[in-house]
Design a protein around this motif. Structure first.
Motif, PDB file in Angstrom:
ATOM      1  N   GLU A 160     -36.767  16.653  24.436  1.00 37.37           N
ATOM      2  CA  GLU A 160     -37.016  17.281  23.142  1.00 37.37           C
ATOM      3  C   GLU A 160     -37.599  18.683  23.314  1.00 37.37           C
ATOM      4  O   GLU A 160     -37.337  19.579  22.513  1.00 37.37           O
ATOM      5  CB  GLU A 160     -37.971  16.405  22.336  1.00 37.37           C
ATOM      6  CG  GLU A 160     -38.153  16.815  20.894  1.00 37.37           C
ATOM      7  CD  GLU A 160     -39.054  15.859  20.136  1.00 37.37           C
ATOM      8  OE1 GLU A 160     -39.176  16.010  18.911  1.00 37.37           O
ATOM      9  OE2 GLU A 160     -39.657  14.948  20.770  1.00 37.37           O
TER      10      GLU A 160
ATOM     11  N   ALA B 237     -35.291   7.561  18.137  1.00 37.10           N
ATOM     12  CA  ALA B 237     -36.395   6.661  17.777  1.00 37.10           C
ATOM     13  C   ALA B 237     -37.528   7.385  17.048  1.00 37.10           C
ATOM     14  O   ALA B 237     -37.299   8.117  16.097  1.00 37.10           O
ATOM     15  CB  ALA B 237     -36.897   5.951  19.034  1.00 37.10           C
ATOM     16  N   ASP B 238     -38.767   7.173  17.508  1.00 33.07           N
ATOM     17  CA  ASP B 238     -39.946   7.787  16.892  1.00 33.07           C
ATOM     18  C   ASP B 238     -40.810   8.394  17.993  1.00 33.07           C
ATOM     19  O   ASP B 238     -40.530   8.216  19.181  1.00 33.07           O
ATOM     20  CB  ASP B 238     -40.740   6.754  16.083  1.00 33.07           C
ATOM     21  CG  ASP B 238     -41.109   5.529  16.909  1.00 33.07           C
ATOM     22  OD1 ASP B 238     -41.574   5.695  18.058  1.00 33.07           O
ATOM     23  OD2 ASP B 238     -40.938   4.403  16.434  1.00 33.07           O
ATOM     24  N   PRO B 239     -41.866   9.153  17.648  1.00 32.10           N
ATOM     25  CA  PRO B 239     -42.669   9.826  18.683  1.00 32.10           C
ATOM     26  C   PRO B 239     -43.248   8.890  19.736  1.00 32.10           C
ATOM     27  O   PRO B 239     -43.342   9.267  20.917  1.00 32.10           O
ATOM     28  CB  PRO B 239     -43.781  10.510  17.871  1.00 32.10           C
ATOM     29  CG  PRO B 239     -43.146  10.782  16.545  1.00 32.10           C
ATOM     30  CD  PRO B 239     -42.266   9.592  16.286  1.00 32.10           C
TER      31      PRO B 239
ATOM     32  N   ARG C 172     -40.414   8.093  22.060  1.00 30.31           N
ATOM     33  CA  ARG C 172     -39.967   9.282  22.793  1.00 30.31           C
ATOM     34  C   ARG C 172     -40.956   9.667  23.895  1.00 30.31           C
ATOM     35  O   ARG C 172     -40.555  10.225  24.912  1.00 30.31           O
ATOM     36  CB  ARG C 172     -39.780  10.458  21.833  1.00 30.31           C
ATOM     37  CG  ARG C 172     -38.560  10.313  20.941  1.00 30.31           C
ATOM     38  CD  ARG C 172     -38.085  11.642  20.393  1.00 30.31           C
ATOM     39  NE  ARG C 172     -39.038  12.273  19.512  1.00 30.31           N
ATOM     40  CZ  ARG C 172     -39.124  12.038  18.203  1.00 30.31           C
ATOM     41  NH1 ARG C 172     -38.335  11.148  17.628  1.00 30.31           N
ATOM     42  NH2 ARG C 172     -40.009  12.676  17.458  1.00 30.31           N
TER      43      ARG C 172
ATOM     44  N   GLU D 228     -30.229   7.000   9.374  1.00 27.20           N
ATOM     45  CA  GLU D 228     -31.179   5.912   9.590  1.00 27.20           C
ATOM     46  C   GLU D 228     -31.958   5.706   8.305  1.00 27.20           C
ATOM     47  O   GLU D 228     -32.210   6.638   7.549  1.00 27.20           O
ATOM     48  CB  GLU D 228     -32.117   6.222  10.756  1.00 27.20           C
ATOM     49  CG  GLU D 228     -32.832   7.553  10.632  1.00 27.20           C
ATOM     50  CD  GLU D 228     -33.596   7.936  11.882  1.00 27.20           C
ATOM     51  OE1 GLU D 228     -33.748   7.094  12.782  1.00 27.20           O
ATOM     52  OE2 GLU D 228     -34.045   9.088  11.960  1.00 27.20           O
TER      53      GLU D 228
ATOM     54  N   ARG E 146     -35.050   4.893   7.883  1.00 31.31           N
ATOM     55  CA  ARG E 146     -36.355   5.544   8.006  1.00 31.31           C
ATOM     56  C   ARG E 146     -36.487   6.034   9.434  1.00 31.31           C
ATOM     57  O   ARG E 146     -35.740   5.608  10.314  1.00 31.31           O
ATOM     58  CB  ARG E 146     -37.495   4.578   7.659  1.00 31.31           C
ATOM     59  CG  ARG E 146     -37.547   3.356   8.548  1.00 31.31           C
ATOM     60  CD  ARG E 146     -38.623   2.369   8.116  1.00 31.31           C
ATOM     61  NE  ARG E 146     -38.679   1.214   8.998  1.00 31.31           N
ATOM     62  CZ  ARG E 146     -37.902   0.141   8.882  1.00 31.31           C
ATOM     63  NH1 ARG E 146     -37.002   0.094   7.917  1.00 31.31           N
ATOM     64  NH2 ARG E 146     -38.010  -0.871   9.730  1.00 31.31           N
ATOM     65  N   VAL E 147     -37.424   6.925   9.684  1.00 25.07           N
ATOM     66  CA  VAL E 147     -37.593   7.479  11.025  1.00 25.07           C
ATOM     67  C   VAL E 147     -37.888   6.368  12.025  1.00 25.07           C
ATOM     68  O   VAL E 147     -38.755   5.523  11.804  1.00 25.07           O
ATOM     69  CB  VAL E 147     -38.733   8.515  11.044  1.00 25.07           C
ATOM     70  CG1 VAL E 147     -39.024   8.964  12.467  1.00 25.07           C
ATOM     71  CG2 VAL E 147     -38.368   9.711  10.174  1.00 25.07           C
ATOM     72  N   GLY E 148     -37.135   6.363  13.104  1.00 29.74           N
ATOM     73  CA  GLY E 148     -37.343   5.372  14.152  1.00 29.74           C
ATOM     74  C   GLY E 148     -36.510   4.123  13.992  1.00 29.74           C
ATOM     75  O   GLY E 148     -36.491   3.268  14.879  1.00 29.74           O
ATOM     76  N   ASP E 149     -35.792   3.982  12.874  1.00 29.52           N
ATOM     77  CA  ASP E 149     -34.964   2.806  12.663  1.00 29.52           C
ATOM     78  C   ASP E 149     -33.684   2.917  13.477  1.00 29.52           C
ATOM     79  O   ASP E 149     -33.288   4.005  13.909  1.00 29.52           O
ATOM     80  CB  ASP E 149     -34.634   2.675  11.168  1.00 29.52           C
ATOM     81  CG  ASP E 149     -33.981   1.347  10.839  1.00 29.52           C
ATOM     82  OD1 ASP E 149     -34.114   0.401  11.638  1.00 29.52           O
ATOM     83  OD2 ASP E 149     -33.331   1.251   9.774  1.00 29.52           O
TER      84      ASP E 149
END
Length: 252
Positions: free
Chosen positions: A44, A64-66, A69, A149, A151-154
């Motif tokens: 990233e 995915a999400d932070p 990551r 997605e 929602r974030v990370g879904d």
């Protein structure tokens, strides 16, 4: 796999202390190499991708999400073989390969040969995947990644990765990888063939988008109907290629 209750191994081996696996570099021939401990977050923030790899650069912030990551790795994601994983479709579009190591030596596995099915890869029981190799572009590299997605990370409802190489305004290589619309990552080969041999045009883009949608093998579930997911593939493919065509026209 543990989180999803798909596996309950007797032993886990932590590879974080193994030396010389945390690297990303560009070789003299223009190919890119990423070690097994390169995290999603490393990509990233990677200046290497900013300068040389637009499709990977577009996908990296969308993985995915932070939390994932910061801990998960590019190579781990590929070996996980999740049909809804982002990196697999990107690597499919780029004709990437994975290097596996064992006491017998090393072998290179093309991305399209790595996955046998959902959460199943072709690594031997005594092999460890140690590197991802992205071949050098055959011209000017362009591309992108889009996914939907909830929602974030879904997990992705559907996603499309596009990577093209252009020489003199003509497409000399094209790759389109589809996320979340089949039992494994799909390469839309017929759509790619339409693009190669000439410039990006509205007609070629429309035909490629339709062929990419036909290549999808989605199932209806709580994220949407099969036809809805097929339409997402059609729209995302068209949107990505149209954006690349506009960028090329502006540059000209």
């Amino acid at each position: 796999m543990l989180k999803l209750r798909f596996a309950s191994p007797e032993m886990l081996v932590d590879i974080n202390e193994l030396p010389d696996l945390d690297y990303q570099r560009r070789d003299a021939d223009g190919s890119l190499r990423f070690g097994a401990l390169v995290r999603h977050a490393d990509l990233e923030r990677s200046t290497l991708l900013v300068e040389h790899q637009p499709t990977m650069r577009a996908a990296a912030p969308l993985v995915a999400d932070p939390i994932v990551r910061n801990r998960g790795t590019l190579l781990g994601s590929l070996c996980h073989a999740d049909p809804q994983g982002d990196w697999a479709s990107v690597m499919m579009a780029l004709d990437a390969s994975v290097v596996a190591s064992s006491s017998r030596g090393r072998r290179t596995i093309a991305m399209r040969d790595l996955v046998r099915g959902p959460f199943q890869n072709t690594l031997a029981y005594d092999e460890v995947a140690v590197e991802v190799v992205v071949p050098a572009p055959q011209g000017v590299a362009a591309g992108g990644y889009l996914k939907l997605e909830r929602r974030v990370g879904d997990f992705a409802t559907a996603g499309v990765a596009v990577a093209i190489d252009q020489v003199g305004g003509n497409v000399v290589r094209a790759g389109i990888g589809l996320t979340g619309v089949g039992g494994s990552t799909i390469s839309a080969d017929e759509a790619c063939a339409i693009l190669v041999g000439g410039p990006l045009t509205a007609e070629a883009i429309g035909e490629a988008a339709e062929l990419a949608a036909r290549a999808a093998q989605p199932h209806t579930d709580h994220r949407g109907s099969a036809e809805y997911k097929r339409q997402l593939v059609r729209v995302f493919t068209s949107r990505l290629l149209t954006g690349l065509m506009a960028t090329r026209e502006e540059a000209a």
